[in-house]
Motif scaffolding. Structure first.
Motif, PDB file in Angstrom:
ATOM      1  N   VAL A  48       6.651   8.008   3.827  1.00 41.62           N
ATOM      2  CA  VAL A  48       6.586   8.589   5.171  1.00 41.62           C
ATOM      3  C   VAL A  48       5.154   8.993   5.495  1.00 41.62           C
ATOM      4  CG1 VAL A  48       7.298  10.576   6.567  1.00 41.62           C
ATOM      5  CG2 VAL A  48       8.990   9.308   5.246  1.00 41.62           C
ATOM      6  N   VAL A  49       4.464   9.623   4.548  1.00 42.45           N
ATOM      7  CA  VAL A  49       3.078  10.046   4.781  1.00 42.45           C
ATOM      8  C   VAL A  49       2.192   8.834   5.046  1.00 42.45           C
ATOM      9  CG1 VAL A  49       1.040  11.066   3.670  1.00 42.45           C
ATOM     10  CG2 VAL A  49       3.245  12.217   3.526  1.00 42.45           C
ATOM     11  N   VAL A  50       2.349   7.774   4.285  1.00 43.07           N
ATOM     12  CA  VAL A  50       1.524   6.575   4.482  1.00 43.07           C
ATOM     13  C   VAL A  50       1.816   5.936   5.840  1.00 43.07           C
ATOM     14  CG1 VAL A  50       1.133   4.222   3.642  1.00 43.07           C
ATOM     15  CG2 VAL A  50       1.179   6.124   2.039  1.00 43.07           C
ATOM     16  N   ILE A  51       3.074   5.856   6.230  1.00 42.35           N
ATOM     17  CA  ILE A  51       3.426   5.259   7.527  1.00 42.35           C
ATOM     18  C   ILE A  51       2.835   6.092   8.666  1.00 42.35           C
ATOM     19  CG2 ILE A  51       5.363   4.809   9.092  1.00 42.35           C
ATOM     20  CD1 ILE A  51       6.944   3.902   6.600  1.00 42.35           C
ATOM     21  N   VAL A  52       2.971   7.411   8.566  1.00 46.68           N
ATOM     22  CA  VAL A  52       2.405   8.288   9.608  1.00 46.68           C
ATOM     23  C   VAL A  52       0.890   8.155   9.630  1.00 46.68           C
ATOM     24  CG1 VAL A  52       2.068  10.710  10.259  1.00 46.68           C
ATOM     25  CG2 VAL A  52       4.345   9.882   9.632  1.00 46.68           C
TER      26      VAL A  52
END
Length: 174
Positions: A48-52
């Motif tokens: 999730v952090v990488v996608i955001v």
């Protein structure tokens, strides 16, 4: 040359800052981190952090802090890997030590169980030998019946061999 008044046979006293870290406490926390890094929860959070991160840097042009090749993101992953790998190795070493101790305890317990089993086998063999030498009721009854038959035969044979006067009578006329 040396300072005046200083003896060469005494070491110089340098004050250094030392950290007194308990290796068990550090190991315990490193195991917690290593366990967390290996969970699905961590992978989901990281994804999730990488996608955001990528979405914000591609879409929000005004707040771009890491443009397209995402060098800062790569640096973050490299830093994470640099810390995660030693923590995981430390956790594995601690687990290996626990496994070694557990294996030694299992080996000792197995040796004790084997010794106990051999002792019980010897005791059981001794009991079987003792019971084998013990007279049973059926054996005693058979022996007594055989003895009674033998006595009956002897008494019958003795009664046939004695003169008609019966046992204990003698001819006194001689």
């Amino acid at each position: 040359m040396s300072e005046p008044g200083r003896k060469l046979d005494t070491p110089s006293t340098r004050r250094t800052i030392s950290f007194n870290l308990d290796s068990d406490v550090v190991g315990m926390y490193s195991e917690r981190v290593a366990r967390f890094l290996g969970t699905g929860r961590y992978l989901a959070i990281q994804t999730v952090v990488v996608i955001v991160w990528i979405a914000l840097n591609l879409v929000a042009v005004s707040i771009r802090w890491d443009p397209y090749p995402f060098i800062l993101l790569n640096l973050a992953f490299s830093t994470q890997a640099a810390y995660a790998a030693p923590l995981i190795l430390l956790a594995q070493n601690r687990q290996e030590n626990r496994d070694r101790v557990s294996l030694e305890e299992d080996r000792l317990r197995s040796a004790q169980t084997k010794a106990d089993t051999e002792f019980l086998a010897r005791e059981l063999a001794a009991v079987r030998l003792a019971v084998g030498d013990t007279v049973t009721r059926d054996y005693l009854r058979k022996e007594l019946d055989d003895l009674l038959d033998e006595l009956t035969e002897r008494l019958g044979a003795t009664a046939d061999d004695e003169p008609s006067g019966g046992p204990g009578t003698r001819d006194r006329t001689r």
